[in-house]
Design an enzyme around this catalytic site. Structure first.
Site, PDB file in Angstrom:
ATOM      1  N   LYS A 115      60.778 -30.481  39.423  1.00  0.00           N
ATOM      2  CA  LYS A 115      60.368 -29.088  39.177  1.00  0.00           C
ATOM      3  C   LYS A 115      61.093 -28.122  40.117  1.00  0.00           C
ATOM      4  O   LYS A 115      61.358 -26.984  39.743  1.00  0.00           O
ATOM      5  CB  LYS A 115      58.845 -28.939  39.275  1.00  0.00           C
ATOM      6  CG  LYS A 115      58.143 -29.627  38.119  1.00  0.00           C
ATOM      7  CD  LYS A 115      56.846 -28.978  37.695  1.00  0.00           C
ATOM      8  CE  LYS A 115      56.378 -29.579  36.380  1.00  0.00           C
ATOM      9  NZ  LYS A 115      55.038 -29.218  35.978  1.00  0.00           N
ATOM     10  N   LYS A 197      61.715 -36.626  29.634  1.00  0.00           N
ATOM     11  CA  LYS A 197      60.349 -36.516  29.105  1.00  0.00           C
ATOM     12  C   LYS A 197      60.188 -35.291  28.202  1.00  0.00           C
ATOM     13  O   LYS A 197      60.775 -34.252  28.483  1.00  0.00           O
ATOM     14  CB  LYS A 197      59.399 -36.385  30.311  1.00  0.00           C
ATOM     15  CG  LYS A 197      57.928 -36.469  29.968  1.00  0.00           C
ATOM     16  CD  LYS A 197      57.057 -36.312  31.211  1.00  0.00           C
ATOM     17  CE  LYS A 197      56.759 -34.872  31.511  1.00  0.00           C
ATOM     18  NZ  LYS A 197      55.508 -34.628  32.232  1.00  0.00           N
ATOM     19  N   LYS A 200      56.008 -29.528  27.757  1.00  0.00           N
ATOM     20  CA  LYS A 200      55.615 -28.292  27.089  1.00  0.00           C
ATOM     21  C   LYS A 200      56.407 -27.094  27.577  1.00  0.00           C
ATOM     22  O   LYS A 200      56.535 -26.100  26.879  1.00  0.00           O
ATOM     23  CB  LYS A 200      54.097 -28.062  27.196  1.00  0.00           C
ATOM     24  CG  LYS A 200      53.540 -27.991  28.592  1.00  0.00           C
ATOM     25  CD  LYS A 200      52.055 -27.637  28.540  1.00  0.00           C
ATOM     26  CE  LYS A 200      51.134 -28.743  28.995  1.00  0.00           C
ATOM     27  NZ  LYS A 200      51.256 -29.122  30.401  1.00  0.00           N
TER      28      LYS A 200
HETATM   29  N1  AQP Z   1      56.003 -36.735  27.340  1.00  0.00           N
HETATM   30  C1  AQP Z   1      54.832 -37.254  27.700  1.00  0.00           C
HETATM   31  N2  AQP Z   1      54.508 -38.519  27.334  1.00  0.00           N
HETATM   32  C2  AQP Z   1      53.308 -39.053  27.684  1.00  0.00           C
HETATM   33  N3  AQP Z   1      52.373 -38.381  28.395  1.00  0.00           N
HETATM   34  C3  AQP Z   1      52.659 -37.127  28.776  1.00  0.00           C
HETATM   35  N4  AQP Z   1      51.966 -36.207  29.473  1.00  0.00           N
HETATM   36  C4  AQP Z   1      52.701 -35.077  29.591  1.00  0.00           C
HETATM   37  N5  AQP Z   1      53.875 -35.225  28.963  1.00  0.00           N
HETATM   38  C5  AQP Z   1      53.888 -36.499  28.453  1.00  0.00           C
HETATM   39  C6  AQP Z   1      50.623 -36.424  30.001  1.00  0.00           C
HETATM   40  O1  AQP Z   1      49.841 -35.300  29.633  1.00  0.00           O
HETATM   41  C7  AQP Z   1      48.853 -35.092  30.651  1.00  0.00           C
HETATM   42  C8  AQP Z   1      48.802 -33.652  31.016  1.00  0.00           C
HETATM   43  O2  AQP Z   1      50.015 -33.253  31.594  1.00  0.00           O
HETATM   44  P1  AQP Z   1      50.028 -31.918  32.435  1.00  0.00           P
HETATM   45  O3  AQP Z   1      49.793 -30.766  31.562  1.00  0.00           O
HETATM   46  O4  AQP Z   1      49.084 -32.008  33.563  1.00  0.00           O
HETATM   47  O5  AQP Z   1      51.437 -31.856  33.094  1.00  0.00           O
HETATM   48  P2  AQP Z   1      52.781 -32.523  32.853  1.00  0.00           P
HETATM   49  O6  AQP Z   1      52.715 -34.016  32.982  1.00  0.00           O
HETATM   50  O7  AQP Z   1      53.737 -31.831  33.783  1.00  0.00           O
HETATM   51  O8  AQP Z   1      53.047 -32.167  31.332  1.00  0.00           O
HETATM   52  P3  AQP Z   1      54.226 -31.346  30.745  1.00  0.00           P
HETATM   53  O9  AQP Z   1      54.013 -31.270  29.259  1.00  0.00           O
HETATM   54  O10 AQP Z   1      55.539 -31.901  31.191  1.00  0.00           O
HETATM   55  O11 AQP Z   1      53.976 -29.896  31.352  1.00  0.00           O
HETATM   56  P4  AQP Z   1      54.948 -28.923  32.093  1.00  0.00           P
HETATM   57  O12 AQP Z   1      56.125 -28.743  31.183  1.00  0.00           O
HETATM   58  O13 AQP Z   1      54.161 -27.663  32.290  1.00  0.00           O
HETATM   59  O14 AQP Z   1      55.325 -29.565  33.399  1.00  0.00           O
HETATM   60  C9  AQP Z   1      49.197 -35.995  31.826  1.00  0.00           C
HETATM   61  O15 AQP Z   1      48.331 -37.107  31.804  1.00  0.00           O
HETATM   62  C10 AQP Z   1      50.602 -36.431  31.535  1.00  0.00           C
HETATM   63  O16 AQP Z   1      50.855 -37.730  32.017  1.00  0.00           O
END
Ligand code: AQP
Length: 333
Positions: A115, A197, A200
């Protein structure tokens, strides 16, 4: 334990439109715990501000994330659904636990490194201490089990280390949590770059399938997904794009890889991509309908938030006052 039940905690950030990664890696699995465990599912808005958010969008997405929890099958009568900033103990415990977490430990977190690279103009202290807030979220509820995607494994291990360290200094205070990483859907990859990965916050909307995308958009995105030149639907090393599509298809249909390989034997990538898109769109259609119904009833969502906050506050304060007593903070009645 609460009323003889073990405890589950997990959360999702309202930092963007939720993806099928969030769904398959996390939310879809949450309701499986509702009968056997006491479940706390949180919309972690404090975490979201480690990256700059537009205030009105953050507010809207907080409602949307809660509505999606319910639309994905989480019954607010059976699960405590709440918003992190409504329970001040999360931020309060995080401050104390910061003092039991080492700079070196936080420096090793791969999400911080990723990040920081993505948001080079805003490498704030919150981004660095994010895992301590996550540890606080989990430890406040004396959580036994944390269902998360595999990307959160390192943070979860740190939460365990912090709990063990604190317990070692002051005697047993926190339950040491275990992770639950689903066998399928553990890491859904970007459709544009299947080595990274699906997230969002990815600026390329074609790389990401959102839970609320229309059927046409879902099918269009899968049609454009990056694959390879070998034209064989087979789960194998070096076939990251196809492996990702097979994993998504498996999650939505329950079919094993060997069955998928048989089903598409002799067929082309076009047929396979269409089948993945249709399976995904059909599985998500009821979620979208229920989401729209819930978003039209703000008063109901606010009622769920309030009831969830009351219950979460009650349990969180119990742990926080235990922690404060052990540390040696004075308490007044
Ligand atoms: N691509 C993924 N595959 C499997 N699990 C995923 N998770 C996120 N992306 C994937 C799981 O979703 C839960 C919530 O995630 P989060 O919102 O706390 O943050 P994150 O992991 O940082 O998700 P994002 O989508 O990548 O958000 P941004 O882009 O804002 O950083 C967690 O249990 C995560 O494992």
């Amino acid at each position: 334990m609460i009323a003889d039940k073990k405890i589950v905690f997990s959360g999702v950030q309202p930092s963007g439109n939720l993806t099928i990664g969030n769904y398959l890696g996390a939310i879809k699995n949450f309701s499986a715990f509702s009968d056997e465990y006491k479940c706390f599912y949180c919309v972690v808005d404090l975490h979201a501000v480690t990256v700059r958010q537009v205030p009105a969008e953050l507010r809207r997405r907080t409602y949307e994330t809660l509505a999606l929890y319910i639309a994905c099958g989480l019954d607010p009568e059976k699960n405590t659904l709440f918003v992190q900033s409504h329970v001040p103990a999360h931020a309060e415990l995080a401050w104390s636990l910061n003092c039991y977490t080492m700079f070196g430990e936080l420096s090793r977190m791969t999400q911080f490194k990723d990040k920081s690279a993505k948001h080079a103009n805003n490498i704030n202290a919150g981004l660095f201490t994010y895992p301590v807030l996550m540890a606080s979220d989990i430890l406040l509820y004396q959580t036994d089990l944390v269902p998360v995607g595999v990307d959160q494994k390192q943070h979860l291990e740190l939460a365990r280390d912090i709990a063990i360290r604190f317990n070692g200094v002051y005697s047993d205070t926190f339950t040491v949590p275990e992770g639950y990483i689903p066998p399928a859907g553990m890491k859904i990859m970007s459709l544009a770059d299947p080595t990274s990965k699906m997230s969002k916050s990815d600026p390329n909307a074609n790389a990401v399938v959102y839970i609320l995308d229309s059927k046409d958009d879902i099918i269009r995105k899968f049609k454009r997904a990056v694959t390879d030149s070998d034209c064989e639907i087979r789960y194998a090393e070096g076939k990251d794009g196809i492996n990702n599509l097979m994993s998504i298809y498996k999650c939505f249909t329950g079919k094993e890889f060997s069955d998928i390989e048989r089903e598409f034997d002799g067929k082309g990538y076009g047929d396979f991509k269409l089948a993945v898109g249709e399976a995904c769109a059909d599985a998500l259609a009821p979620v979208r309908g229920e989401f729209e119904r819930l978003m039209a009833d703000k008063a109901y969502l606010e009622g769920v938030m309030k009831a969830g906050a009351d219950e979460a506050n009650y349990h969180a304060r119990k742990t926080l006052s235990k922690v404060y007593r052990k540390i040696g903070f004075t308490q007044i009645k």
